[in-house]
Write a protein that holds these residues in place. Structure first.
Motif, PDB file in Angstrom:
ATOM      1  N   SER A  14      28.865 -38.245  12.557  1.00 49.16           N
ATOM      2  CA  SER A  14      27.529 -38.381  13.148  1.00 49.16           C
ATOM      3  C   SER A  14      26.629 -37.167  12.931  1.00 49.16           C
ATOM      4  O   SER A  14      25.923 -36.736  13.852  1.00 49.16           O
ATOM      5  N   ALA A  15      26.625 -36.607  11.716  1.00 52.68           N
ATOM      6  CA  ALA A  15      25.645 -35.567  11.417  1.00 52.68           C
ATOM      7  C   ALA A  15      24.248 -36.174  11.469  1.00 52.68           C
ATOM      8  O   ALA A  15      24.034 -37.330  11.098  1.00 52.68           O
ATOM      9  N   SER A  16      23.266 -35.403  11.942  1.00 57.00           N
ATOM     10  CA  SER A  16      21.912 -35.917  12.126  1.00 57.00           C
ATOM     11  C   SER A  16      20.926 -34.765  12.099  1.00 57.00           C
ATOM     12  O   SER A  16      21.303 -33.593  11.966  1.00 57.00           O
ATOM     13  N   ASN A  17      19.642 -35.084  12.252  1.00 52.06           N
ATOM     14  CA  ASN A  17      18.618 -34.041  12.322  1.00 52.06           C
ATOM     15  C   ASN A  17      18.833 -33.110  13.512  1.00 52.06           C
ATOM     16  O   ASN A  17      18.447 -31.940  13.471  1.00 52.06           O
ATOM     17  N   THR A  18      19.427 -33.623  14.566  1.00 50.08           N
ATOM     18  CA  THR A  18      19.669 -32.805  15.756  1.00 50.08           C
ATOM     19  C   THR A  18      21.099 -32.290  15.854  1.00 50.08           C
ATOM     20  O   THR A  18      21.420 -31.559  16.786  1.00 50.08           O
ATOM     21  N   GLY A  19      21.945 -32.660  14.901  1.00 52.98           N
ATOM     22  CA  GLY A  19      23.338 -32.221  14.917  1.00 52.98           C
ATOM     23  C   GLY A  19      23.854 -31.950  13.512  1.00 52.98           C
ATOM     24  O   GLY A  19      24.364 -32.859  12.845  1.00 52.98           O
ATOM     25  N   HIS A  20      23.668 -30.719  13.037  1.00 51.53           N
ATOM     26  CA  HIS A  20      24.127 -30.319  11.712  1.00 51.53           C
ATOM     27  C   HIS A  20      24.302 -28.808  11.697  1.00 51.53           C
ATOM     28  O   HIS A  20      24.053 -28.143  12.701  1.00 51.53           O
ATOM     29  N   ILE A  21      24.714 -28.265  10.564  1.00 49.87           N
ATOM     30  CA  ILE A  21      24.946 -26.826  10.442  1.00 49.87           C
ATOM     31  C   ILE A  21      23.755 -26.171   9.746  1.00 49.87           C
ATOM     32  O   ILE A  21      23.438 -26.487   8.599  1.00 49.87           O
ATOM     33  N   ASP A  22      23.103 -25.242  10.454  1.00 47.52           N
ATOM     34  CA  ASP A  22      22.072 -24.397   9.856  1.00 47.52           C
ATOM     35  C   ASP A  22      22.769 -23.114   9.412  1.00 47.52           C
ATOM     36  O   ASP A  22      22.757 -22.101  10.094  1.00 47.52           O
ATOM     37  N   GLY A  23      23.404 -23.183   8.265  1.00 45.66           N
ATOM     38  CA  GLY A  23      24.234 -22.105   7.765  1.00 45.66           C
ATOM     39  C   GLY A  23      25.148 -22.646   6.688  1.00 45.66           C
ATOM     40  O   GLY A  23      24.918 -23.737   6.164  1.00 45.66           O
ATOM     41  N   TYR A  24      26.184 -21.911   6.379  1.00 40.84           N
ATOM     42  CA  TYR A  24      27.124 -22.349   5.354  1.00 40.84           C
ATOM     43  C   TYR A  24      28.221 -23.226   5.942  1.00 40.84           C
ATOM     44  O   TYR A  24      28.737 -22.963   7.029  1.00 40.84           O
TER      45      TYR A  24
END
Length: 198
Positions: free
Chosen positions: A17-27
């Motif tokens: 469930s990756a989404s605009n509000t749940g993802h990694i801002d990084g590596y």
């Protein structure tokens, strides 16, 4: 924004469930020899990048919603969009990814409406290609589109370049290809389709 840290996925682990509000801002890092989609973005939107199953090695990726001409990261930036290899007409100045890994994979980039691909390609999805900023030549190299595309230029979609070894490149983004069959080259007046002279 500047991606910070690394989230690693080891063999046998996954996410959902990756989404605009749940993802990694990084590596995001990945171990093992299975295909993987990196759930990366810039903190406000998800912009995944995917790889096919590698033969070996550790892979990692991050995303920047910023102009590669002014890039400070990854190490080795900036990545001038004027430095183009053969067959590359124009390079996106909107976004880029850093993808690292030692073995050949099929690399899939994603886009959304903010990617500006209609303007980049003149509205023709057949002109769209993946490019990588070559570590040796310091030029955006045409990696093609052999894996095909999905979606539409004005909304969302993906494009896949086959047989890419990520460690040969500093960054990846979108570009518009030249039709080399229709290029006229005049002595001392180089055409952008045969690459920059820098």
């Amino acid at each position: 924004t500047e991606p910070m840290g690394v989230v690693d996925y080891h063999v046998g682990t996954s996410y959902s469930s990756a989404s605009n509000t749940g993802h990694i801002d990084g590596y995001v890092g990945k171990y093992g020899t299975t295909a993987f989609t990196f759930p990366v973005g810039n903190g406000t939107k998800l912009r995944p990048v995917s790889i096919s199953a590698p033969s070996s090695g550790y892979f990692r990726a991050a995303y920047w919603f910023s102009n590669p001409n002014s890039a400070l990261l990854p190490e080795g930036g900036s990545f001038s969009t004027n430095n183009r290899g053969v067959g590359v007409s124009s390079v996106s100045n909107i976004e880029y990814w850093d993808v690292n890994g030692p073995s050949a994979i099929n690399l899939t980039l994603s886009w959304d409406a903010a990617s500006g691909l209609t303007n980049l390609t003149g509205g023709n999805i057949a002109n769209l290609i993946v490019v990588g900023y070559n570590r040796t030549t310091n030029k955006w190299e045409n990696l093609g589109r052999a894996g095909g595309t999905t979606g539409t230029l004005a909304t969302t979609g993906t494009i896949t370049a086959n047989g890419v070894i990520p460690d040969r490149y500093k960054a990846f983004t979108f570009a518009s290809a030249c039709d080399l069959s229709n290029v006229t080259i005049t002595l001392n007046r180089p055409n952008s389709c045969v690459g920059s002279t820098a």
